[in-house]
Design an enzyme around this catalytic site. Structure first.
Site, PDB file in Angstrom:
ATOM      1  N   GLU A 102     -74.627  18.539 -67.109  1.00  0.00           N
ATOM      2  CA  GLU A 102     -73.838  18.371 -68.324  1.00  0.00           C
ATOM      3  C   GLU A 102     -73.945  19.623 -69.189  1.00  0.00           C
ATOM      4  O   GLU A 102     -72.943  20.223 -69.583  1.00  0.00           O
ATOM      5  CB  GLU A 102     -74.346  17.155 -69.097  1.00  0.00           C
ATOM      6  CG  GLU A 102     -73.654  16.930 -70.435  1.00  0.00           C
ATOM      7  CD  GLU A 102     -74.338  15.870 -71.278  1.00  0.00           C
ATOM      8  OE1 GLU A 102     -73.702  15.375 -72.217  1.00  0.00           O
ATOM      9  OE2 GLU A 102     -75.507  15.531 -71.013  1.00  0.00           O
ATOM     10  N   HIS A 103     -75.178  20.016 -69.518  1.00  0.00           N
ATOM     11  CA  HIS A 103     -75.435  21.218 -70.308  1.00  0.00           C
ATOM     12  C   HIS A 103     -76.178  22.234 -69.449  1.00  0.00           C
ATOM     13  O   HIS A 103     -77.158  21.884 -68.789  1.00  0.00           O
ATOM     14  CB  HIS A 103     -76.310  20.908 -71.525  1.00  0.00           C
ATOM     15  CG  HIS A 103     -75.780  19.828 -72.411  1.00  0.00           C
ATOM     16  ND1 HIS A 103     -76.337  18.563 -72.476  1.00  0.00           N
ATOM     17  CD2 HIS A 103     -74.735  19.817 -73.273  1.00  0.00           C
ATOM     18  CE1 HIS A 103     -75.671  17.835 -73.351  1.00  0.00           C
ATOM     19  NE2 HIS A 103     -74.676  18.557 -73.840  1.00  0.00           N
ATOM     20  N   GLN A 116     -83.090  17.456 -75.638  1.00  0.00           N
ATOM     21  CA  GLN A 116     -82.382  16.432 -74.875  1.00  0.00           C
ATOM     22  C   GLN A 116     -83.295  15.298 -74.444  1.00  0.00           C
ATOM     23  O   GLN A 116     -82.853  14.174 -74.232  1.00  0.00           O
ATOM     24  CB  GLN A 116     -81.710  17.061 -73.653  1.00  0.00           C
ATOM     25  CG  GLN A 116     -80.666  18.110 -74.015  1.00  0.00           C
ATOM     26  CD  GLN A 116     -79.679  17.615 -75.058  1.00  0.00           C
ATOM     27  OE1 GLN A 116     -78.917  16.688 -74.821  1.00  0.00           O
ATOM     28  NE2 GLN A 116     -79.700  18.225 -76.238  1.00  0.00           N
ATOM     29  N   HIS A 140     -83.360  11.952 -76.437  1.00  0.00           N
ATOM     30  CA  HIS A 140     -82.435  10.870 -76.133  1.00  0.00           C
ATOM     31  C   HIS A 140     -83.062   9.992 -75.050  1.00  0.00           C
ATOM     32  O   HIS A 140     -83.628  10.507 -74.077  1.00  0.00           O
ATOM     33  CB  HIS A 140     -81.108  11.425 -75.606  1.00  0.00           C
ATOM     34  CG  HIS A 140     -80.294  12.137 -76.641  1.00  0.00           C
ATOM     35  ND1 HIS A 140     -79.729  11.491 -77.716  1.00  0.00           N
ATOM     36  CD2 HIS A 140     -79.946  13.438 -76.747  1.00  0.00           C
ATOM     37  CE1 HIS A 140     -79.066  12.360 -78.453  1.00  0.00           C
ATOM     38  NE2 HIS A 140     -79.178  13.550 -77.894  1.00  0.00           N
ATOM     39  N   ASP A 178     -73.954  20.909 -79.898  1.00  0.00           N
ATOM     40  CA  ASP A 178     -73.825  19.490 -80.252  1.00  0.00           C
ATOM     41  C   ASP A 178     -73.164  19.297 -81.608  1.00  0.00           C
ATOM     42  O   ASP A 178     -72.589  18.232 -81.868  1.00  0.00           O
ATOM     43  CB  ASP A 178     -75.210  18.832 -80.293  1.00  0.00           C
ATOM     44  CG  ASP A 178     -75.723  18.469 -78.914  1.00  0.00           C
ATOM     45  OD1 ASP A 178     -74.903  18.393 -77.981  1.00  0.00           O
ATOM     46  OD2 ASP A 178     -76.942  18.275 -78.777  1.00  0.00           O
ATOM     47  N   HIS A 234     -32.660   4.196 -50.917  1.00  0.00           N
ATOM     48  CA  HIS A 234     -32.835   5.533 -51.470  1.00  0.00           C
ATOM     49  C   HIS A 234     -31.667   6.425 -51.052  1.00  0.00           C
ATOM     50  O   HIS A 234     -31.061   7.124 -51.865  1.00  0.00           O
ATOM     51  CB  HIS A 234     -34.153   6.153 -50.982  1.00  0.00           C
ATOM     52  CG  HIS A 234     -35.376   5.635 -51.674  1.00  0.00           C
ATOM     53  ND1 HIS A 234     -35.755   4.327 -51.610  1.00  0.00           N
ATOM     54  CD2 HIS A 234     -36.301   6.267 -52.441  1.00  0.00           C
ATOM     55  CE1 HIS A 234     -36.872   4.165 -52.304  1.00  0.00           C
ATOM     56  NE2 HIS A 234     -37.218   5.333 -52.824  1.00  0.00           N
TER      57      HIS A 234
END
Length: 436
Positions: free
Chosen positions: A323-324, A255, A258, A357, A416
């Protein structure tokens, strides 16, 4: 290679980072969206040349059929085989998620229910950059197709020659994409949200992107739906000292390659364990082609936290809501019930995050920056909406409407109440006439 943090100090750092706001960037994104809304394709041509260096006026924004044919001839048989495994696994995972319409009849004859339907058109954004992220295309398009979306389009930035990577185009056709458009960035989000002469307006936009793309999704939400506001990737690995440190290091580096990837190690095995994993990361990173990006990510967003027990590690997980989440402990299934907030969970030594992934099945478009506290990965539900259905019988209406009239009058909403009273009065007149 990993900085050891005090857990509380790290959580405070995360909170400060996650609540930052960049008004100058939002102003730039608003200007881009405004141009696309006003100028349509002309803005897309100009912005694509400006940001991606590609002049598309000669070939157009839409990928032509000849380009798909050329792409098919450029990819290997091995890629096609691997792609098919991914398509099959992702499809099989999402099929059970498809909800069904349902109806019930109350004792008074009223029929109540819910009609489930997919959006008509979905727009998928696939980031560009240094790698063709066709995995993101698979993980967003396939849930939409399984949900029953009638038309799925994709926007992704071209290279400077105005081309889309052939693997991307082959992946698009393999999972049912109608059209791919050579547009990236905030301008792609605007095109899908507002529609242009070439790119049709969609109902929902899904897919990750940089900060500009994320802000654009935030700003167009309302006229169109969005999946989430996803930030840079992140992984948190829980370790009790039983996992191979080389494997742990490799998972964290996956990771970190990235840009701005966040990597967190939470271990019960002490500082010595952090040093062993960090040394393995350093050795492995030196041999990787993206070593510079990795070192920058780890230096800025790499963290190690030592805790006394697995319940304490779980408390960190739930506070971070990563996230992971990798669970590298002797009995990962016993740890799972302790996890309340995580986007995607990977259990045991043979389930590294990167297998998720590509081919495991669940989408790799996952909530980041703590939003896993309330959000879910892209799935069939991302492209589904529900309509409530009600059908009263006359007897049921006559029995219940007086109560509804009382509630409406209490809110001082006379119209109404009148909507129901005219029916009650008509029924009363009919009943009186019948008695006479």
């Amino acid at each position: 290679m990993l900085r050891v943090w005090d857990p509380q100090a790290f959580l405070e750092f995360l909170n400060e980072r996650r609540t930052r706001f960049y008004p100058e960037v939002e102003a730039q994104v608003r200007a881009i969206l405004d141009r696309v809304r006003r100028e349509g394709d002309e803005a897309l041509y100009d912005l694509t040349l400006r940001f991606d260096g590609a002049d598309l006026r000669g070939c157009g924004l839409r990928v032509a059929e000849a380009e798909y044919a050329a792409a098919a001839a450029q990819v290997s048989a091995e890629f096609r085989a691997a792609l098919q495994v991914a398509v099959d696994n992702i499809t099989a995972f999402h099929r059970p998620q498809v909800p069904r319409s349902w109806f019930m009849t109350r004792p008074d004859g009223t029929i109540m229910g819910q009609q489930v339907s997919a959006v008509d058109r979905a727009g998928i954004y696939v980031p560009g950059g240094s790698a063709p992220l066709f995995s993101c295309l698979l993980m967003t398009v396939i849930p939409a197709v399984v949900a029953g979306v009638r038309e799925v389009i994709v926007c992704t930035p071209p290279d400077r020659a105005g081309r889309i990577d052939p693997h991307m185009l082959v992946a698009a056709r393999a999972c049912g994409v109608k059209d791919v458009y050579k547009v990236g960035g905030a301008q792609a989000i605007g095109a899908m949200a507002y529609g242009t002469a070439t790119i049709p307006r969609v109902d929902t936009i899904a897919g990750p992107g940089n900060y500009y793309v994320t802000l654009a999704k935030k700003l167009v939400f309302g006229p169109v739906g969005i999946d989430m506001l996803a930030g840079p990737t992140e992984v948190l690995a829980v370790d009790d000292g039983t996992a191979d440190p080389e494997w742990l290091a490799a998972d964290l580096l996956s990771q970190a390659e990235h840009p701005n990837g966040m990597v967190i190690l939470v271990t019960t095995a002490g500082v010595g364990r952090v040093e062993a994993v960090g040394a393995a990361m350093e050795r492995q990173a030196a041999a990787l082609p993206r070593a510079e990006t990795i070192r920058r990510s780890v230096a800025e967003l790499g963290a190690a936290l030592t805790v006394a027990s697995l319940p304490a590690a779980a408390a960190i997980v739930n506070a971070v809501a990563p996230e992971h989440l990798e669970v590298n402990v002797a009995d990962p299934w016993s740890f799972l019930p302790l996890v309340r907030h995580a986007g995607s969970i990977f259990l045991g030594p043979w389930t590294p995050e990167p297998i998720g992934d590509y081919i495991a099945g669940p989408s790799n478009v996952i909530p980041t920056e703590g939003t896993a506290r309330y959000a879910s990965p892209v799935n069939v539900e991302t492209f589904i909406k529900r309509s409530a259905v009600t059908c009263y019988s006359e007897a049921a209406f006559l029995a219940q409407a007086p109560h509804a009239v009382r509630l409406a009058l209490t809110e001082d909403l006379q119209a109404h109440a009148r909507s129901m009273q005219v029916r009650l009065e008509a029924a009363a007149r009919r009943g009186s006439a019948g008695i006479g």
